[in-house]
Design a protein around this motif. Structure first.
Motif, PDB file in Angstrom:
ATOM      1  N   ALA A  76       0.851  -1.184   0.000  1.00 17.03           N
ATOM      2  CA  ALA A  76       0.000   0.000   0.000  1.00 17.03           C
ATOM      3  C   ALA A  76       0.885   1.232   0.000  1.00 17.03           C
ATOM      4  N   ASP A  77       0.471   2.235  -0.742  1.00 19.12           N
ATOM      5  CA  ASP A  77       1.134   3.532  -0.728  1.00 19.12           C
ATOM      6  C   ASP A  77       0.192   4.474   0.014  1.00 19.12           C
ATOM      7  N   GLY A  78       0.654   5.053   1.114  1.00 18.36           N
ATOM      8  CA  GLY A  78      -0.183   5.958   1.886  1.00 18.36           C
ATOM      9  C   GLY A  78      -1.026   5.276   2.938  1.00 18.36           C
ATOM     10  N   ALA A  79      -0.778   4.002   3.172  1.00 15.17           N
ATOM     11  CA  ALA A  79      -1.512   3.267   4.201  1.00 15.17           C
ATOM     12  C   ALA A  79      -0.567   2.290   4.875  1.00 15.17           C
ATOM     13  N   ARG A  80      -0.898   1.939   6.103  1.00 22.30           N
ATOM     14  CA  ARG A  80      -0.182   0.877   6.813  1.00 22.30           C
ATOM     15  C   ARG A  80      -0.976  -0.395   6.601  1.00 22.30           C
ATOM     16  N   VAL A  81      -0.289  -1.460   6.225  1.00 22.16           N
ATOM     17  CA  VAL A  81      -0.979  -2.684   5.835  1.00 22.16           C
ATOM     18  C   VAL A  81      -0.396  -3.889   6.566  1.00 22.16           C
ATOM     19  N   GLY A  82      -1.286  -4.817   6.894  1.00 24.80           N
ATOM     20  CA  GLY A  82      -0.886  -6.095   7.473  1.00 24.80           C
ATOM     21  C   GLY A  82      -1.756  -7.186   6.881  1.00 24.80           C
ATOM     22  N   ILE A  83      -1.203  -8.370   6.754  1.00 21.82           N
ATOM     23  CA  ILE A  83      -1.948  -9.471   6.159  1.00 21.82           C
ATOM     24  C   ILE A  83      -1.579 -10.771   6.852  1.00 21.82           C
ATOM     25  N   ASP A  84      -2.550 -11.669   6.935  1.00 25.01           N
ATOM     26  CA  ASP A  84      -2.285 -12.991   7.489  1.00 25.01           C
ATOM     27  C   ASP A  84      -3.080 -14.017   6.710  1.00 25.01           C
ATOM     28  N   CYS A 129      -6.485 -14.583  12.475  1.00 26.88           N
ATOM     29  CA  CYS A 129      -6.103 -13.865  11.239  1.00 26.88           C
ATOM     30  C   CYS A 129      -6.328 -12.362  11.394  1.00 26.88           C
ATOM     31  N   ALA A 130      -7.470 -11.981  11.916  1.00 26.19           N
ATOM     32  CA  ALA A 130      -7.780 -10.557  12.059  1.00 26.19           C
ATOM     33  C   ALA A 130      -6.813  -9.882  13.021  1.00 26.19           C
ATOM     34  N   LYS A 131      -6.560 -10.520  14.146  1.00 25.85           N
ATOM     35  CA  LYS A 131      -5.650  -9.941  15.132  1.00 25.85           C
ATOM     36  C   LYS A 131      -4.239  -9.820  14.566  1.00 25.85           C
ATOM     37  N   GLU A 132      -3.761 -10.885  13.942  1.00 18.25           N
ATOM     38  CA  GLU A 132      -2.394 -10.841  13.426  1.00 18.25           C
ATOM     39  C   GLU A 132      -2.258  -9.813  12.311  1.00 18.25           C
ATOM     40  N   ALA A 133      -3.216  -9.747  11.395  1.00 21.98           N
ATOM     41  CA  ALA A 133      -3.132  -8.765  10.305  1.00 21.98           C
ATOM     42  C   ALA A 133      -3.114  -7.344  10.855  1.00 21.98           C
ATOM     43  N   LEU A 134      -4.004  -7.038  11.779  1.00 23.50           N
ATOM     44  CA  LEU A 134      -4.064  -5.680  12.322  1.00 23.50           C
ATOM     45  C   LEU A 134      -2.800  -5.335  13.122  1.00 23.50           C
ATOM     46  N   LEU A 135      -2.315  -6.270  13.913  1.00 20.21           N
ATOM     47  CA  LEU A 135      -1.124  -5.994  14.715  1.00 20.21           C
ATOM     48  C   LEU A 135       0.128  -5.883  13.838  1.00 20.21           C
ATOM     49  N   LYS A 136       0.162  -6.609  12.726  1.00 20.68           N
ATOM     50  CA  LYS A 136       1.280  -6.451  11.790  1.00 20.68           C
ATOM     51  C   LYS A 136       1.206  -5.076  11.120  1.00 20.68           C
ATOM     52  N   GLY A 185      -9.707 -24.207   1.925  1.00 23.82           N
ATOM     53  CA  GLY A 185      -9.016 -24.649   3.125  1.00 23.82           C
ATOM     54  C   GLY A 185      -8.149 -23.592   3.784  1.00 23.82           C
ATOM     55  N   TYR A 186      -8.200 -22.352   3.287  1.00 25.29           N
ATOM     56  CA  TYR A 186      -7.400 -21.271   3.855  1.00 25.29           C
ATOM     57  C   TYR A 186      -8.284 -20.074   4.174  1.00 25.29           C
ATOM     58  N   LEU A 187      -7.930 -19.343   5.211  1.00 24.32           N
ATOM     59  CA  LEU A 187      -8.562 -18.068   5.528  1.00 24.32           C
ATOM     60  C   LEU A 187      -7.485 -16.992   5.496  1.00 24.32           C
ATOM     61  N   ALA A 188      -7.860 -15.807   5.029  1.00 21.40           N
ATOM     62  CA  ALA A 188      -6.931 -14.675   4.999  1.00 21.40           C
ATOM     63  C   ALA A 188      -7.652 -13.433   5.486  1.00 21.40           C
ATOM     64  N   THR A 189      -6.897 -12.532   6.087  1.00 21.80           N
ATOM     65  CA  THR A 189      -7.416 -11.220   6.475  1.00 21.80           C
ATOM     66  C   THR A 189      -6.386 -10.170   6.138  1.00 21.80           C
TER      67      THR A 189
END
Length: 196
Positions: A76-84, A129-136, A185-189
């Motif tokens: 992302a340009d102009g944003a902080r991003v995290g993904i799991d 997934c949500a917690k890890e993505a946001l904390l990253k 079989g996978y979840l992502a956030t």
């Protein structure tokens, strides 16, 4: 490779062989997207190990995750991003982990699923997934504390909804989340907020 654009964020996911260097795949993806030689893209890290790219005209927040045989990345340009990304698999200690590390209200909701192991595993993974993505995206990762943010899983088809968080994370409505199944079989956030 498959991809997704959500607001200012771009992400892609690929098959992954455990042990491969994820950073090389991410650099190749961004080089192709920006029309530059991947070697020209230096992925730097801040004091907490959080990656970003600052190479000539290209400045971007970047993050990636792998689980099982899938790799996922976001920039992302102009944003902080995290993904799991997480492989849906049996997690016999899911409830014990939640009781130790999650917010008490989330743990109570998961305890209500104790008689339905499939639902318990799915909701535990959705929360993780949500917690890890946001904390990253925040920049400190899991060490910041999983209990310092609280999600609701009321919407079975949508992403978890951030109800409350530590003031250091900002306000809950500062954050955007997108949750989906990138492969069976996978979840992502994906989590992001304006860089400012």
């Amino acid at each position: 490779m498959e991809s997704l654009v959500s607001g200012p964020v771009h992400c892609a996911w690929w098959p992954y062989r455990p042990g491969d260097r994820a950073e090389d795949r991410v650099r190749d993806w961004l080089g192709a997207a920006w029309g530059v030689t991947p070697a020209a893209l230096r992925i730097a890290r801040d004091a907490h190990g959080r990656p970003h790219i600052d190479a000539g005209p290209h400045h971007a927040d970047v993050n990636w995750s792998h689980s099982g045989e899938r790799l996922i990345a976001a920039c992302a340009d102009g944003a902080r991003v995290g993904i799991d990304i997480e492989l849906l698999r049996p997690r016999p200690k899911a409830l014990a982990l939640a009781q130790r590390f999650f917010h008490p209200a989330e743990t109570e909701a998961l305890e209500g699923l104790a008689t339905d192991p499939d639902a318990l595993q799915r909701d535990f993974t959705r929360l993780w997934c949500a917690k890890e993505a946001l904390l990253k995206a925040h920049g400190r990762g899991l060490s910041f504390g999983l209990h310092r943010l609280r999600f609701s899983l009321d919407d079975r088809d949508g992403p978890p909804r951030l109800l409350d968080c530590d003031p250091e994370l900002g306000r809950p409505d500062d954050w955007r989340l997108h949750a989906w199944t990138p492969s069976p079989g996978y979840l992502a956030t994906l989590a992001w907020r304006d860089a400012g």
